[in-house]
Design an enzyme around this catalytic site. Structure first.
Site, PDB file in Angstrom:
ATOM      1  N   SER A 180     -23.386  24.991  -4.737  1.00  0.00           N
ATOM      2  CA  SER A 180     -22.952  23.796  -5.465  1.00  0.00           C
ATOM      3  C   SER A 180     -21.474  23.814  -5.861  1.00  0.00           C
ATOM      4  CB  SER A 180     -23.814  23.567  -6.710  1.00  0.00           C
ATOM      5  OG  SER A 180     -23.555  24.554  -7.679  1.00  0.00           O
ATOM      6  N   LYS A 224     -20.626  25.603 -13.193  1.00  0.00           N
ATOM      7  CA  LYS A 224     -20.223  24.226 -12.895  1.00  0.00           C
ATOM      8  C   LYS A 224     -18.881  23.935 -13.564  1.00  0.00           C
ATOM      9  CE  LYS A 224     -24.056  22.846 -10.852  1.00  0.00           C
ATOM     10  NZ  LYS A 224     -24.502  24.134 -10.364  1.00  0.00           N
TER      11      LYS A 224
END
Length: 146
Positions: free
Chosen positions: A66, A103
């Site tokens: 990701s 993230k």
């Protein structure tokens, strides 16, 4: 939603031992090698370059895809500093609902999001009932090239 997870169950604390490497006194060209390549200028300790606060710095191994847009790939080792305040747009190691994830932090106008750096993963808006802890800020990515 798939998240970039961490393969170690526990963080790995940085060793207090020095890691000395030779530092060459010139910049490296992407062209032909220099005949002076056998001459180094000084020795450096990588801890001095990678670690700001030894007691608050940990290593994590990456699992998932990701964050590939930020140059973070499966198997990379992240240097995470817990003493740095996470700001808008920082890449953070977060704990979302008891699960580690890496993230980019979005923090504007009371809205918190964890944003992937891969377009196949949508941003994750944090709801009031969810538990989010910013565990630390990613300061370096140790990415193996071969």
């Amino acid at each position: 939603m798939p998240v970039l997870s961490i393969s170690a169950d526990q963080p790995i604390q940085i060793s207090p031992n020095s890691l000395w490497l030779e530092l060459c006194g010139w910049k490296v060209s992407a062209g032909f090698p220099s005949p002076a390549a056998d001459h180094t200028q000084k020795r450096v300790d990588l801890n001095d370059h990678l670690i700001r606060n030894k007691e608050a710095t940990f290593l994590f191994r990456v699992r998932g895809d990701s964050m590939t847009g930020a140059g973070i790939y499966e198997g990379d080792t992240l240097v995470v500093d817990r003493s740095i305040e996470a700001k808008h747009n920082s890449i953070v190691l977060a704990i979302l609902n008891d699960e580690f994830t890496v993230k980019r932090l979005y923090r504007r106008g009371g809205v918190f999001k964890l944003v992937a750096e891969n377009p196949i993963y949508p941003p994750r808006v944090i709801k009031p009932e969810e538990e989010l802890t910013i565990w630390g800020v990613v300061t370096f990515n140790l990415h193996k090239l071969c």
